[in-house]
Design a protein around this motif. Sequence first.
Motif, PDB file in Angstrom:
ATOM      1  N   LEU A  22       0.822  -1.204   0.000  1.00  0.00           N
ATOM      2  CA  LEU A  22       0.000   0.000   0.000  1.00  0.00           C
ATOM      3  C   LEU A  22       0.858   1.256   0.000  1.00  0.00           C
ATOM      4  O   LEU A  22       0.340   2.371  -0.049  1.00  0.00           O
ATOM      5  N   GLY A  23       2.166   1.060   0.093  1.00  0.00           N
ATOM      6  CA  GLY A  23       3.068   2.199   0.036  1.00  0.00           C
ATOM      7  C   GLY A  23       3.455   2.743   1.405  1.00  0.00           C
ATOM      8  O   GLY A  23       4.118   3.767   1.502  1.00  0.00           O
ATOM      9  N   LEU A  24       3.031   2.077   2.484  1.00  0.00           N
ATOM     10  CA  LEU A  24       3.411   2.545   3.816  1.00  0.00           C
ATOM     11  C   LEU A  24       4.914   2.365   4.005  1.00  0.00           C
ATOM     12  O   LEU A  24       5.486   1.345   3.614  1.00  0.00           O
ATOM     13  N   LYS A  25       5.538   3.342   4.627  1.00  0.00           N
ATOM     14  CA  LYS A  25       6.969   3.252   4.910  1.00  0.00           C
ATOM     15  C   LYS A  25       7.183   2.269   6.055  1.00  0.00           C
ATOM     16  O   LYS A  25       6.262   2.013   6.831  1.00  0.00           O
ATOM     17  N   VAL A  54       0.104   7.868   3.186  1.00  0.00           N
ATOM     18  CA  VAL A  54       0.954   7.850   1.993  1.00  0.00           C
ATOM     19  C   VAL A  54       0.552   8.973   1.045  1.00  0.00           C
ATOM     20  O   VAL A  54       1.398   9.708   0.538  1.00  0.00           O
ATOM     21  N   ARG A  87      -9.468  -1.755  -0.616  1.00  0.00           N
ATOM     22  CA  ARG A  87      -8.309  -1.127   0.040  1.00  0.00           C
ATOM     23  C   ARG A  87      -7.238  -0.762  -0.982  1.00  0.00           C
ATOM     24  O   ARG A  87      -6.661   0.316  -0.939  1.00  0.00           O
ATOM     25  N   ALA A  88      -7.016  -1.690  -1.913  1.00  0.00           N
ATOM     26  CA  ALA A  88      -6.031  -1.401  -2.958  1.00  0.00           C
ATOM     27  C   ALA A  88      -6.512  -0.253  -3.848  1.00  0.00           C
ATOM     28  O   ALA A  88      -5.739   0.630  -4.208  1.00  0.00           O
ATOM     29  N   MET A 145      -5.958   3.599  -3.047  1.00  0.00           N
ATOM     30  CA  MET A 145      -4.703   4.269  -3.378  1.00  0.00           C
ATOM     31  C   MET A 145      -4.701   4.703  -4.839  1.00  0.00           C
ATOM     32  O   MET A 145      -3.701   5.204  -5.339  1.00  0.00           O
ATOM     33  N   ALA A 170      -3.692   3.933   4.398  1.00  0.00           N
ATOM     34  CA  ALA A 170      -2.685   4.311   3.399  1.00  0.00           C
ATOM     35  C   ALA A 170      -2.986   5.658   2.738  1.00  0.00           C
ATOM     36  O   ALA A 170      -2.090   6.494   2.620  1.00  0.00           O
ATOM     37  N   GLN A 221       5.942   3.463   9.335  1.00  0.00           N
ATOM     38  CA  GLN A 221       4.475   3.522   9.400  1.00  0.00           C
ATOM     39  C   GLN A 221       3.894   2.128   9.580  1.00  0.00           C
ATOM     40  O   GLN A 221       2.942   1.922  10.338  1.00  0.00           O
TER      41      GLN A 221
END
Lengths: 365, 251
Positions: free
Chosen positions: A271-274, B116, B160-161, B164, B112, A277
């Motif tokens: 999901l791109g979380l670091k 993000v 969820r995907a 983003m 996210a 995170q």
Amino acid sequence: METATLTPLGLKTFVPRPDKAPPLVASGIIGWMRINLFNTSFNSVLTVLALAFLCKVLPPLVSWAFLDASWLTPSPEHEGACWAFIVNKFRVLMVGLYPGEQLWRPMAVAVIMGILSVVTVARKLSTRLLILLWYTLPVGLFFIINGGFGLPKVEQSLWGGLMLSMGLAVIGILLSLPFGILLALGRRSRLAVVRTLCTGIIECVRGVPLITILFMASVMLPIFLPQGVNINNLLRVQIGMILFSSAYIAEVVRGGLQAIPVGQFEAAGSLGLKPWQTTVFVVLPQALRHVVPSLIGRCVALFKDTSLVIIVGLLDFLGMVKASSQDPKWLGYDAEAYVFCAFVYWIICFSMSRYGQSIERRNQW
Amino acid sequence: MVMEKTMGNTPVIEITDLNKWYGNFHVLKNINLRVYSGEVIVICGPSGSGKSTLIRCINRIEEHQAGTIRVKGMELTNRMKNIAGIRREVGMVFQQFDLFPHLTILENLTLAPCWVRKMSKKKAESLAMEHLDRVQLRDQALKYPGQLSGGQQQRVAIARALCMNPEILLFDEPTSALDPEMIKEVLDVIQQLAGEGITMICVTHEMGFARKVADRVIFMDTGEIVEENDPETFFTHPQWDRTEAFLSQIL
């Protein structure tokens, strides 16, 4: 089922059977006893034996502690407990040698901490606010006890009793939790230096008894410190306890971290979380919930371990109990002193344990 | 159909001479693959053929050792910046759903976007509800994943995907962990997305789905792409004996 109607296609219509009530199990006290106390012959024998033991032990205990006890004034002809001893020594047991005219200060602190505890247990406030309060209020309370900001200073050598035990325990728990979590995360770090350092600290501290650490903190540390730098004994002991407790908490938390499936890391990463995170929002909340029972266990252990500070000359609750029972004016009341001491420790530890259970129940997601 | 989508476009995913090893085990051998915008690609093959590993390389859940992977022109290297950039473009749905069990459905969806994409909580929530609508789970927003059926959980994972707003969606056997009765509801959602023009790579054993939805079907075995064709040709006239043998096993 027998009188199935036919659909236009010629199929039988399936009608689910109605639910029925479960078969009656024995209820009430008798039923409970039959299921839990007398369900097998072996269990029945155990129940009878346990009852017999209680009948033998309880009556003398009750008459010593309550029926024959003297409560407010000592009367030597009494056969039972002399709680007047506790009443008389109550102040030193609670606050040690803290000056009498300043007694309102520890009292105020006790009231504030009591309210904070009740609010915490009752969950009247959001978790975030509670955490904020737990990490800020004690700082202010420290100055109330210690003095400063216009309050006269009370030397730390005068602190003692339950106040000292609670202080060491609360500050110890509050600080060793974050340190323990950091150590646990560090031990799983991909950076070799961080990993080795954290593993080293954890293993070294865990390999040494707490008493040794307290001795080292109290006796050895001043030798290594440069001239003129002087950390007082109480602070050294507190640091030693935090270090010790952190190492154990780190291992508890690491157990929780290892229970998190790798899919959680992958999902968060995709999901791109670091990484930080992922750790803070996904991994740690789950890991900590997994280990609530052990964490509470560590907190209870830390509270009880504060009684070891007696060996470096600090008079905590147990220390004060011991000192009081040796007062020449009040000789011969050791039993009362230690029963009271055990009772207070038990109340506090049991409360923590119950609170832990309530967290566990709430966390079943 | 393949021609329409590929003509004149640069590929969104460009995999060249990709090789990967687990220790001494050569999982991916010289993979070359181009995926164009809006394409739906189904990858099938026996277990252990490297199909999951291949798509997991595309968003760097697995690291490759040789060859290049470019997503929208960005090359996947060890640079965290590139990885983060690519992960913003590529969403993924897993076999085991991998929802966050300690968060509600809504929180699963907003985590996210908030952290993000730096979206405000309010905006993220309205976006999440939009996508929950799309998978017909609006009424489940405040429940926890553990309270949902497998099919519902997988639909949440898809939502969820989607939150983003990825250009590319990877599906790693999205229906393999589901009870037979729930497979259809998930496949329907994926099919609906395919109709909306999202680029998709889907590893699956659902051949009926592949036939209906895919623009291209890829067959992998022992770490290689054996055969690649439009679904009609793939299922009716496989070119390789290995493909034929596989299809005869599962159809």
